[in-house]
Design a protein around this motif. Structure first.
Motif, short mmCIF file in Angstrom:
data_model
loop_
_atom_site.label_atom_id
_atom_site.label_comp_id
_atom_site.label_asym_id
_atom_site.label_seq_id
_atom_site.Cartn_x
_atom_site.Cartn_y
_atom_site.Cartn_z
N LEU A 29 -115.46 11.90 23.11
CA LEU A 29 -114.05 11.76 23.56
C LEU A 29 -114.00 10.39 24.34
O LEU A 29 -112.79 9.86 24.48
CB LEU A 29 -113.99 12.84 24.78
CG LEU A 29 -113.76 14.25 24.01
CD1 LEU A 29 -113.90 15.38 25.10
CD2 LEU A 29 -112.33 14.33 23.39
N ALA A 30 -114.84 9.92 24.77
CA ALA A 30 -114.67 8.53 25.72
C ALA A 30 -114.59 7.47 24.71
O ALA A 30 -113.73 6.68 25.05
CB ALA A 30 -116.08 8.16 26.62
N GLN A 31 -115.46 7.75 23.71
CA GLN A 31 -115.24 6.57 22.32
C GLN A 31 -113.64 6.88 21.83
O GLN A 31 -113.25 5.75 21.44
CB GLN A 31 -116.01 6.96 21.34
CG GLN A 31 -117.37 6.43 22.00
CD GLN A 31 -118.67 6.47 21.00
OE1 GLN A 31 -118.51 7.37 20.04
NE2 GLN A 31 -119.75 5.99 21.34
N ARG A 32 -113.18 7.94 21.90
CA ARG A 32 -111.64 8.11 21.40
C ARG A 32 -110.76 7.69 22.45
O ARG A 32 -109.30 7.76 22.09
CB ARG A 32 -111.69 9.53 20.94
CG ARG A 32 -112.12 10.05 19.86
CD ARG A 32 -111.86 11.43 19.40
NE ARG A 32 -112.68 11.82 18.05
CZ ARG A 32 -112.59 12.91 17.54
NH1 ARG A 32 -111.59 13.52 17.84
NH2 ARG A 32 -113.18 13.28 16.50
N GLY A 33 -111.04 7.02 23.77
CA GLY A 33 -109.96 6.57 24.58
C GLY A 33 -109.67 7.60 25.65
O GLY A 33 -108.79 7.34 26.34
N MET A 34 -110.39 8.87 25.67
CA MET A 34 -110.01 9.75 26.62
C MET A 34 -110.40 9.28 28.16
O MET A 34 -111.54 8.70 28.11
CB MET A 34 -110.32 11.14 26.36
CG MET A 34 -109.86 11.44 25.03
SD MET A 34 -108.15 11.30 24.66
CE MET A 34 -108.05 10.27 23.30
N ARG A 35 -109.87 10.01 29.15
CA ARG A 35 -110.41 9.59 30.54
C ARG A 35 -111.40 11.00 30.90
O ARG A 35 -110.89 12.02 31.08
CB ARG A 35 -109.51 9.61 31.48
CG ARG A 35 -109.68 8.96 32.92
CD ARG A 35 -108.71 9.14 33.83
NE ARG A 35 -108.72 10.68 34.65
CZ ARG A 35 -107.69 11.08 35.26
NH1 ARG A 35 -106.84 10.38 35.65
NH2 ARG A 35 -108.03 12.52 35.70
N VAL A 36 -112.88 10.62 30.72
CA VAL A 36 -113.82 11.49 30.78
C VAL A 36 -114.32 11.25 32.12
O VAL A 36 -114.80 10.23 32.84
CB VAL A 36 -114.95 11.44 29.84
CG1 VAL A 36 -115.89 12.36 30.16
CG2 VAL A 36 -114.21 11.33 28.45
#
Length: 469
Positions: A29-36
């Motif tokens: 998810l972080a690599q997809r640009g989400m704010r984790v």
């Protein structure tokens, strides 16, 4: 492939974000640009790797760690209901998502290969991920162990294939609908969740029924439990069943496995073609895992010859017969094995890899429930070692069970004439090993708990001049 998050997961908060399964989902998810964001009980290399990806990770659990605008809270079955962050989510009406559902969301729109089985999942998933990556296919993957270092257990790839470890322990794998599924073996384990083999079979049947119409089940032809599962699902509509193994009836037949120290050469017959390739980790069971990976990749339209060669690029995953180091002529290897079948397989592999020396084991039973049910079988497995030290039970998420201690293991081992010695705790291990080991020996630290921390300490003690000469 578009970088997107499953619905409602643009600002996810993970409780226990440092765990193998949770960290993989958070990484993608972080690599997809989400704010984790998330929390974990302690600092770790995995936590540091997530921070490098931009995730906000707190150490310890507190309601204040949950951001006001979190879109959801992700949990695993290990998170207790009284966790303050989980309670805060309930009070604020923030959706709670199980880890398996979050992972299933990441697979949407991709050609998923899901790897299941009582043991061998992490290795087989890793073999597929590494070999497909070496072929330039850039798969996405989520694995229960690190490939190259902390944080390497997951990747958001640009390719169309997603390789995932499918965990049966809490029935999480029922959430997935793969195009190709692997079942390596079927045995009774996870006794807190399964009371019988009938429940295990029913769970794996549910998983097999989730395979997409027209999909493929790759399953062992040699393992008793897998054969029974095959019998139960073979007539399912719109499902192709491909068996593999040394059985003469296997669709992908293993013709030969030749050990060469810490590697093996494997020859298989697949679709009338013989292929010989190298598996760069020791043990017959790892050769079988590689063949399962080969059959699954071929089912996903990867050319067999190219994939067989690429499988040789896999050199292991953390804690799966991982060489920690060598001192004073003694090799120290770390093993995640904690089920008797895994213990037996790894000890047999080490015996073949070190024919001239002794195999010494530092074993830590994992979970009170597993020790209660399988302690006798663990003890029998330890009889394959020349000598073993046995630590107290590692509780993980469980509370103690009256009367269940590592003595169940040591007492059983002695009935098999094993040389076993109980040790009170981790602090006693380095000196105890140093007093036993001599040049040419191989020391195996074995278990799914914190016994992995013993390896470097044993090496340091041997470097101080410990060990027999």
């Amino acid at each position: 492939m578009a970088a997107a998050a499953p619905s409602g997961m643009d600002k996810p908060h993970f409780i226990g974000i440092g765990g193998a399964g949770m960290s993989g989902i958070a990484t993608i998810l972080a690599q997809r640009g989400m704010r984790v964001s998330g929390s974990d009980a302690k600092e770790s290399g995995t936590v540091a790797a997530l921070r490098e990806l931009g995730a906000t990770v707190h150490v310890g659990h507190a309601a204040g760690h949950l951001a006001p605008d979190a879109s959801c809270v992700v949990v695993s079955s290990a998170i207790r209901s009284d966790n303050p962050e989980l309670a805060a989510a309930a009070q604020r009406g923030i959706p709670v998502v199980h880890r398996s559902d979050a992972l299933a969301g990441l697979m949407t729109g991709l050609r998923t290969i899901a790897v299941a089985g009582t043991h061998g999942k992490t290795t087989t998933t890793s073999m597929l991920a590494v070999s497909l990556r070496s072929l330039g296919l850039d798969p996405s993957y989520a694995i229960g162990g690190d490939l190259d270092g902390p944080g390497s257990n997951a990747h958001h790839g640009s390719g169309e294939i997603f390789v995932a470890e499918a965990d049966e322990s809490d029935r999480s794998f029922h959430a997935y609908s793969p195009e190709v599924a692997i079942v390596l073996n079927v045995e009774l384990d996870h006794h807190a969740n399964y009371a019988s083999m009938d429940e295990i079979y029913a769970s794996f049947e549910t998983f097999a029924a989730k395979i997409r119409p027209g999909g493929t089940l790759v399953i062992s032809a040699d393992h008793d439990g897998a054969r029974e599962l095959t019998r139960r699902v073979r007539d399912a509509a719109n499902l192709t069943v491909v068996t593999y193994g040394e059985s003469p009836h296997a669709d992908v037949r293993i013709l030969d496995v030749t050990a060469h120290g810490l590697t093996s050469e494997v020859t298989v017959r697949l679709a009338g073609q013989e292929l010989t390739f190298t598996v760069s980790v020791p043990g017959r069971h790892y050769a079988h895992n590689a063949v399962a990976a080969l059959a699954a990749g071929v089912a996903a339209d990867v050319p067999a010859a190219a994939l067989a060669t690429a499988l040789g690029t896999y050199t292991g995953v953390g804690r799966r017969l991982q060489l920690v180091g060598e001192q004073a002529g003694v090799q120290v290897i770390d093993s995640y094995a904690h089920h008797p079948s895994e213990m037996t397989a790894d000890l047999e592999a080490m015996r073949a890899a070190a024919p001239a020396g002794r195999v010494l084991v530092v074993f830590q039973p994992h979970l009170f429930s597993r020790t209660q049910e399988l302690g006798a079988e663990m003890g029998a497995a330890l009889a394959l070692a020349d000598a073993a030290l046995v630590l107290p039970v590692y509780p993980a998420r469980e509370d103690p069970i009256p009367g269940v201690t590592s003595a169940l293991v040591t007492d059983a081992a002695r009935t098999h004439r094993a040389d076993v010695t109980p040790v009170a705790g981790m602090a006693a291990v380095p000196d105890a090993v140093a007093g036993m080991a001599r040049p040419g020996d191989l020391v195996l630290t074995m278990g799914a708990g914190d016994v992995t921390e013993a390896g470097p300490k044993i090496l340091a003690r041997l470097g101080e001049g410990g060990g027999e000469h």
